[in-house]
Design an enzyme around this catalytic site. Structure first.
Site, PDB file in Angstrom:
ATOM      1  CG  LEU A   1      -1.881  -1.169   1.355  1.00 25.28           C
ATOM      2  CD1 LEU A   1      -2.510  -1.180   2.743  1.00 25.28           C
ATOM      3  CD2 LEU A   1      -2.947  -1.095   0.274  1.00 25.28           C
ATOM      4  CG  HIS A   2       0.927   5.923  -1.587  1.00 23.97           C
ATOM      5  ND1 HIS A   2       1.047   6.948  -0.668  1.00 23.97           N
ATOM      6  CD2 HIS A   2       1.585   6.334  -2.705  1.00 23.97           C
ATOM      7  CE1 HIS A   2       1.739   7.939  -1.211  1.00 23.97           C
ATOM      8  NE2 HIS A   2       2.091   7.594  -2.439  1.00 23.97           N
ATOM      9  CE1 TYR A   3       3.589   9.675   2.213  1.00 26.94           C
ATOM     10  CE2 TYR A   3       4.574   8.499   0.363  1.00 26.94           C
ATOM     11  CZ  TYR A   3       4.195   9.685   0.966  1.00 26.94           C
ATOM     12  OH  TYR A   3       4.405  10.879   0.320  1.00 26.94           O
ATOM     13  NE  ARG A   4       0.913  11.857  -0.024  1.00 29.85           N
ATOM     14  CZ  ARG A   4       1.100  12.631  -1.077  1.00 29.85           C
ATOM     15  NH1 ARG A   4       0.340  12.478  -2.154  1.00 29.85           N
ATOM     16  NH2 ARG A   4       2.035  13.566  -1.069  1.00 29.85           N
TER      17      ARG A   4
END
Length: 215
Positions: A125-128
């Site tokens: 997953l993206h960190y955001r």
């Protein structure tokens, strides 16, 4: 452009990362317009009876009422298998790692358990993150009519149903709290930026508004 959102909701035996266990995880992927892609997945994870019996009364009652405790006891799925099932579904719709933000309600808690128990999923997953509860809190302060008019929740405390409610809630905020598409004009955007920075907007500011990084 990668615009998918990965919605995840978890059910645990409690909120203590040091002792509580992940017992259910569900996932849905949506496109940028919050259209659901595929059927999603909902996986119940087996844990031993000792961990189940350690739940505080309010949590045990909640999971008993929803039927989750019985499903946990009969499940044969472990954490590794559950992570694989969730990733297989996500990979059908999100082809590149670290491009899709995690979305949900109060999602930081869920992500903490995912990071602890499902590191491969966490790293995909993206960190955001997109937390619908943040928008809820802003509406409570800025647009109380929207806050008090939000759709009622079923409070099933089951992971997949909770995701559907979170998506519906964000659709509601998009239609009530956000400006309608296509949004403000380039000139209006430049004027707001100038007002916030305390400097007058120039033609160059207006012409370059589309090119500013969105970081």
């Amino acid at each position: 452009m990668h615009d998918e959102l990965v919605w995840i909701d978890c059910e645990m035996t409690g909120l203590d990362l040091g002792s509580d266990q992940l017992i259910e995880i569900a996932a849905l992927v949506t496109d940028a317009d919050l259209n659901i892609l595929g059927d999603g997945v909902d996986v119940v994870i087996h844990i031993d009876s000792t961990a189940l019996s350690s739940m505080i009364d309010v949590v045990a009652e909640m999971h008993s009422r929803s039927g989750l405790i019985n499903e946990v006891e009969s499940s044969i799925v472990d954490l590794v298998t559950a992570e694989s099932i969730v990733l297989d579904y996500i990979n059908n719709h999100v082809k590149q790692p670290k491009t899709a933000p995690l979305a949900g309600n109060s999602i930081a808690t869920d992500r903490s358990f995912i990071a602890r128990d499902m590191p491969t999923l966490d790293s995909f997953l993206h960190y955001r993150m997109i937390d619908v509860s943040s928008i809820k809190e802003l509406c409570r302060r800025w647009y109380p009519r929207i806050y008090f008019g939000q759709p009622a929740k079923g409070l099933t405390h089951r992971a997949l149903a909770d995701i559907h409610e979170s998506i519906r809630e964000l659709r509601f905020y998009r239609r009530t709290a956000f400006v309608p598409p296509p949004g403000p004009s380039t000139r209006e955007i430049a004027e707001v930026v100038a007002d916030l920075s305390g400097t007058p907007a120039t033609p160059g500011d207006i012409d370059s508004a589309y090119e500013r990084p969105n970081g």
